[in-house]
Design a protein around this motif. Structure first.
Motif, short mmCIF file in Angstrom:
data_model
loop_
_atom_site.label_atom_id
_atom_site.label_comp_id
_atom_site.label_asym_id
_atom_site.label_seq_id
_atom_site.Cartn_x
_atom_site.Cartn_y
_atom_site.Cartn_z
N UNK A 52 -8.40 -9.40 6.72
CA UNK A 52 -7.17 -8.87 7.32
C UNK A 52 -6.62 -7.64 6.59
N UNK A 53 -7.50 -6.86 5.95
CA UNK A 53 -7.04 -5.73 5.13
C UNK A 53 -6.32 -4.66 5.95
N UNK A 54 -6.63 -4.57 7.24
CA UNK A 54 -6.01 -3.52 8.06
C UNK A 54 -4.51 -3.74 8.25
N UNK A 55 -4.02 -4.93 7.86
CA UNK A 55 -2.59 -5.23 7.99
C UNK A 55 -1.82 -4.91 6.72
N UNK A 56 -2.50 -4.62 5.62
CA UNK A 56 -1.83 -4.45 4.33
C UNK A 56 -0.99 -3.17 4.32
N UNK A 96 0.27 0.45 3.35
CA UNK A 96 -0.48 1.68 3.15
C UNK A 96 -1.77 1.70 3.99
N UNK A 97 -2.52 0.59 4.01
CA UNK A 97 -3.77 0.55 4.76
C UNK A 97 -3.50 0.56 6.26
N UNK A 98 -2.45 -0.13 6.69
CA UNK A 98 -2.17 -0.18 8.13
C UNK A 98 -1.86 1.21 8.69
N UNK A 99 -1.12 2.03 7.92
CA UNK A 99 -0.83 3.39 8.36
C UNK A 99 -2.11 4.21 8.42
N UNK A 144 1.71 -13.27 9.84
CA UNK A 144 2.69 -12.84 10.84
C UNK A 144 3.62 -11.78 10.26
N UNK A 145 4.01 -11.97 9.00
CA UNK A 145 4.85 -10.99 8.31
C UNK A 145 4.12 -9.65 8.17
N UNK A 146 2.86 -9.68 7.76
CA UNK A 146 2.09 -8.44 7.63
C UNK A 146 1.90 -7.76 8.98
N UNK A 147 1.72 -8.57 10.01
CA UNK A 147 1.46 -8.02 11.34
C UNK A 147 2.69 -7.34 11.94
N UNK A 164 -2.28 -6.74 -3.81
CA UNK A 164 -1.27 -6.39 -4.81
C UNK A 164 -1.09 -4.89 -4.91
N UNK A 165 -2.20 -4.17 -5.00
CA UNK A 165 -2.14 -2.71 -5.12
C UNK A 165 -1.48 -2.07 -3.90
#
Length: 259
Positions: A128-132, A134-137, A175-178, A89-90
């Protein structure tokens, strides 16, 4: 299909389960949690095995959730990591500080490099936090800065494959997050798998043996499948909501379904 176990060093019992599967060529690799108490005790056994079996894929399991775990860096002022729904959420509300997340990921990566003596073969994320957002960048930037040359797990794939498997809603969300993650990875020439499998609800009502066959039959080229082998109980008392499913997966993967 590359079958890879998540959560090495979640607990030492889980580490031992994964080591046995790797030693006996039941799985192709594992990703490691460097922020746990078990890591300091367990990394040497995995390092030694990877020297004897250099084809094993050893990765970093980026960890940013779990209220029994503390951040590895001094950048994040959190007393412990948040829950996955809270972090999700954050991140979507853009309430995180990407530069601090980047430093946390870089610190976890540095621990791996210090203890293992090299960069990981691949990187993925706990829950799967690396896909969220802000975190993915932050993840891509930390890997680029470190000179990472491996691959990162994305958790999507062609719809024709996703729709042939159960638990489609979760698969479609990942899939959407990816999709956005792959955009950032492409910009920085970071490799990733083409397809992903291994998604289910971790309930004992789910037939993991049948699921594994379904994933194998529907997985396309350059696909990665996650698994979570382990034990039903732990001497450390570490919270583990999927412990019973870990034991079931271990039975199936070891070929000891009736033990």
């Amino acid at each position: 299909m590359l079958l890879v176990a998540d959560d090495y060093a979640y607990t030492s019992e889980i580490s031992k389960s994964i080591l046995w599967l790797l030693e006996n060529d039941k799985i192709a690799g594992t990703s490691c949690m460097t922020v746990t108490e078990a890591w300091a005790k367990d990394f040497e056994a995995l390092k030694e095995l990877s020297i004897r079996k250099p084809d094993i894929q050893i990765g970093l399991h980026i960890t940013l959730t779990g209220d029994w775990l503390k951040p590895a860096s001094h950048a994040l002022k959190w007393p412990c990591f948040p829950s996955m729904p809270d972090l999700l959420l954050r991140s979507h509300l853009h309430k995180l500080k990407p530069d601090l997340i980047e430093r946390e990921i870089a610190t976890q990566l540095a621990i791996f490099v210090h203890d293992f003596g090299r960069l990981p073969d691949f990187v993925d994320g706990h829950e799967h936090v690396h896909l969220f957002p802000q975190i993915r960048e932050a993840c891509v930037k930390a890997l680029r800065t470190a000179g990472f040359r491996g691959w990162v797990r994305q958790c999507g794939g062609p719809l024709k494959g996703l729709l042939k498997r159960p638990h489609r809603l979760k698969s479609l969300f990942l899939n959407y997050l990816s999709h956005s993650f792959k955009y950032h990875a492409d910009r920085h020439c970071i490799r990733y798998n083409k397809e992903f499998a291994g998604i289910y609800d971790f309930s004992l009502q789910s037939d993991f043996n049948n699921l594994l066959h379904t994933w194998q039959e529907t997985a396309g080229e350059d696909s990665v499948c996650m698994c979570h082998p382990g034990v039903a109980t732990s001497m450390s008392g570490t919270p583990d909501p999927i412990a019973q499913s870990r034991a079931r997966e271990m039975q199936v993967l070891s070929g000891d379904l009736h033990s």
